[in-house]
Enzyme design. Structure first.
Site, short mmCIF file in Angstrom:
data_model
loop_
_atom_site.label_atom_id
_atom_site.label_comp_id
_atom_site.label_asym_id
_atom_site.label_seq_id
_atom_site.Cartn_x
_atom_site.Cartn_y
_atom_site.Cartn_z
N HIS A 78 -14.03 -1.01 -6.25
CA HIS A 78 -12.76 -1.47 -6.84
C HIS A 78 -12.84 -2.93 -7.25
O HIS A 78 -12.03 -3.78 -6.84
CB HIS A 78 -11.59 -1.25 -5.87
CG HIS A 78 -11.37 0.19 -5.53
ND1 HIS A 78 -10.35 0.60 -4.70
CD2 HIS A 78 -12.03 1.32 -5.90
CE1 HIS A 78 -10.39 1.93 -4.58
NE2 HIS A 78 -11.41 2.38 -5.31
N ASP A 89 -8.70 -4.01 -5.39
CA ASP A 89 -8.42 -4.26 -3.97
C ASP A 89 -9.67 -4.20 -3.10
O ASP A 89 -9.57 -4.15 -1.87
CB ASP A 89 -7.36 -3.28 -3.46
CG ASP A 89 -7.88 -1.85 -3.36
OD1 ASP A 89 -9.01 -1.58 -3.80
OD2 ASP A 89 -7.13 -0.99 -2.85
N ARG A 137 -4.50 -1.40 -7.38
CA ARG A 137 -5.60 -0.76 -6.64
C ARG A 137 -6.95 -0.99 -7.33
O ARG A 137 -7.80 -1.69 -6.81
CB ARG A 137 -5.34 0.74 -6.48
CG ARG A 137 -6.37 1.44 -5.59
CD ARG A 137 -5.97 2.89 -5.32
NE ARG A 137 -6.90 3.53 -4.40
CZ ARG A 137 -7.96 4.23 -4.76
NH1 ARG A 137 -8.23 4.40 -6.07
NH2 ARG A 137 -8.75 4.78 -3.86
N ALA A 185 1.98 4.71 -4.30
CA ALA A 185 1.02 5.19 -5.30
C ALA A 185 1.83 5.90 -6.38
O ALA A 185 2.49 6.90 -6.11
CB ALA A 185 0.01 6.13 -4.68
N TYR A 196 4.94 6.62 -8.53
CA TYR A 196 6.37 6.39 -8.33
C TYR A 196 6.69 6.34 -6.84
O TYR A 196 5.98 6.91 -6.00
CB TYR A 196 7.18 7.50 -9.00
CG TYR A 196 6.86 7.67 -10.47
CD1 TYR A 196 7.24 6.71 -11.40
CD2 TYR A 196 6.16 8.79 -10.92
CE1 TYR A 196 6.92 6.86 -12.74
CE2 TYR A 196 5.84 8.95 -12.27
CZ TYR A 196 6.23 7.99 -13.17
OH TYR A 196 5.91 8.13 -14.50
N ASP A 255 8.31 7.96 -4.62
CA ASP A 255 8.99 9.25 -4.57
C ASP A 255 8.69 10.07 -3.32
O ASP A 255 9.19 11.20 -3.18
CB ASP A 255 8.61 10.07 -5.80
CG ASP A 255 7.10 10.20 -5.99
OD1 ASP A 255 6.35 9.89 -5.04
OD2 ASP A 255 6.68 10.61 -7.08
N GLU A 259 6.50 6.18 1.42
CA GLU A 259 6.80 5.24 0.33
C GLU A 259 8.22 4.71 0.41
O GLU A 259 8.48 3.52 0.15
CB GLU A 259 6.57 5.93 -1.02
CG GLU A 259 5.10 6.22 -1.30
CD GLU A 259 4.91 7.01 -2.58
OE1 GLU A 259 4.04 6.63 -3.38
OE2 GLU A 259 5.63 8.01 -2.77
#
Length: 457
Positions: free
Chosen positions: A159, A178, A243, A284, A286, A288, A323
């Site tokens: 990453h 990250d 990320r 990650a 939305y 949700d 989340e």
């Protein structure tokens, strides 16, 4: 042991075909017709691909440590520079981003490069990321007179980021991932994508908290006076909570768009705005509560992380947060995600529910009907380009993404010919690629530049 709900992350509705997840909201049979040819092959990891004002393709070779200039008509190429200081030992480091000065060949001959290097004099490896400026000699067609812009930026073996763009404000914008923290072999490393630089760090030129950030930098490496001030500190940081951001482009309206990898799903396309928080690793895609939850392996209580073994479950000792338990007024949701699945959905195999975004560009021509002001987001693992139509104000995506140019390749970066008809794609020389059923496939054009020309017949 708990069910895996985000050890390395999971994330519009999806169905399973064989071992691969197909997003039913995608358009996979577009009406446009293109011819394809191979412009050049045998490149050692083409990473950045840029259309130059000289009518040539400029490319960095991640593994080859070279900057190459390629004639798009016949594929002939010349080496402008080999950067011997580049450290390259894994699949994501090496010679990365390239950006030409806005006045290139029209008053300025500056070229900016991003690369990883070893900052330790002895046998111990100390990976760092830096930006360096070179002067292009038009007579000899070489790059010289190196001048470091900024050095000592954090990097690791996963990453890395490294995409570079120059804004209409004449600032450098750089993505930094990250570092793979809290993931795979780096799962015991704390994730710092949410950590903000302190005043003492800025004063000491300690850039360690720039992990998981997009930076905004003056051409001389200094901090722009109008960068966002967050918690009383102004740094190079422009946005945070990222990320693995590998796509970055400015639209004609001056908006900055970015694409980045999700943890196992929830790949994102974002509108990047000053001082905004893009959620990772708390969110990650939305916010949700669908499938993903932040499992912080580095904070394991009881058994230390190093004594735990990754698998299909998250050990009870690893703190896990949904989340919705996290909130930040600076949070900015993505414009679009790819493969957001419901809680409890079974992900079968690496790459089965992701496009693994590469580079991104914006199409602004009127030549191809209906394409004007569309984002073109690349997929590494699926070997496709996804066209996302922007709204008139550029702040949202309208309609379904359209899958273009599917081949057995990994698309790393994209360049657009000003003629509006021709699109160039750089392919990886190695790495996984999957067909629509999820089966692994041999790369068709490794280390190549492919040309797709609109014909509509």
């Amino acid at each position: 042991m708990r069910a895996l709900i985000g050890a390395f992350g999971l994330a519009v509705a999806a169905v399973l075909v064989g071992t691969a997840i197909q997003d039913p909201t995608l358009v996979t049979n577009p009406p446009e017709h293109f011819s394809m040819r191979v412009v050049a092959s045998g490149l050692e990891g083409p990473w950045e691909l840029t259309w130059g004002p000289d009518g040539q393709l400029w490319a960095t070779e991640r593994k080859g440590r070279r900057v190459s200039r390629i004639n798009p008509a016949d594929g002939t190429r010349s080496t402008l520079l080999t950067v011997h200081e580049v450290h390259q030992s894994v699949q994501q480091d090496g010679l990365l981003g390239l950006a030409l000065h806005p006045d290139f060949l029209r008053g300025s001959d500056d070229v900016f490069l991003v690369f990883t290097y070893d900052d330790a004099p002895g046998p111990t490896l100390a990976r760092r990321l830096g930006i360096r400026k070179y002067h292009y000699n038009q007579a000899t067609r070489t790059l010289g007179n190196p001048e470091d812009v900024i050095t000592g930026l954090p990097t690791h073996d996963d990453h890395v980021g490294g995409r570079l763009a120059i804004g209409p404000d004449r600032k450098l914008y750089l993505t930094i991932g990250d570092q793979g923290s809290n993931f795979g072999s780096n799962r015991c490393n704390a994730n710092h994508a949410q950590d903000l630089p302190t005043a003492d760090q800025v004063k000491a030129r300690d850039w360690s908290n720039y992990q998981g950030k997009i930076l905004r930098i003056n051409f001389d490496g200094s901090i722009p006076a109008d960068n966002p001030e967050i918690n009383g500190v102004r740094s190079h940081m422009f946005s945070y909570g990222h990320r693995n951001p590998l796509g970055l482009v400015f639209g004609p309206n001056g908006f900055l768009y970015e694409s980045e990898h999700g943890p196992s799903t929830d790949d994102e396309v974002n509108l990047i705005e000053s001082g905004r928080n893009y959620g990772w690793p708390n969110v990650a895609g939305y916010r949700d509560d669908k499938s993903y939850a932040y499992a912080n392996w580095s904070a394991s209580k009881g058994p230390a992380c190093r004594d735990l073994h990754p698998g299909n479950t998250v050990p009870a000792s690893v703190p896990t947060q949904n989340e919705s338990a996290w909130n930040d007024p600076r949070f900015a949701p993505p414009l679009r995600t790819f493969f957001t699945v419901e809680t409890g959905y079974e992900i079968r195999g690496i790459g089965s529910a992701t496009i693994a975004p590469g580079g991104i560009d914006v199409y602004t021509s009127n030549v191809i009907p209906g394409w004007r002001n569309s984002l073109l987001a690349l997929s590494l693992i699926r070997g496709a380009v996804y066209r996302l139509k922007l709204s008139d104000d550029g702040r949202s995506v309208v309609g379904a993404p359209v899958e273009m140019f599917p081949t057995a390749n990994r698309y790393r970066d994209i360049a657009l010919n000003p003629d509006g008809r021709t699109i160039y794609l750089a392919t990886d020389p190695e790495g996984p690629s999957r067909d629509p059923s999820g089966a692994q496939r041999t790369l068709a054009n490794p280390g190549s530049i492919l040309e797709f020309t609109f014909s509509n017949n």
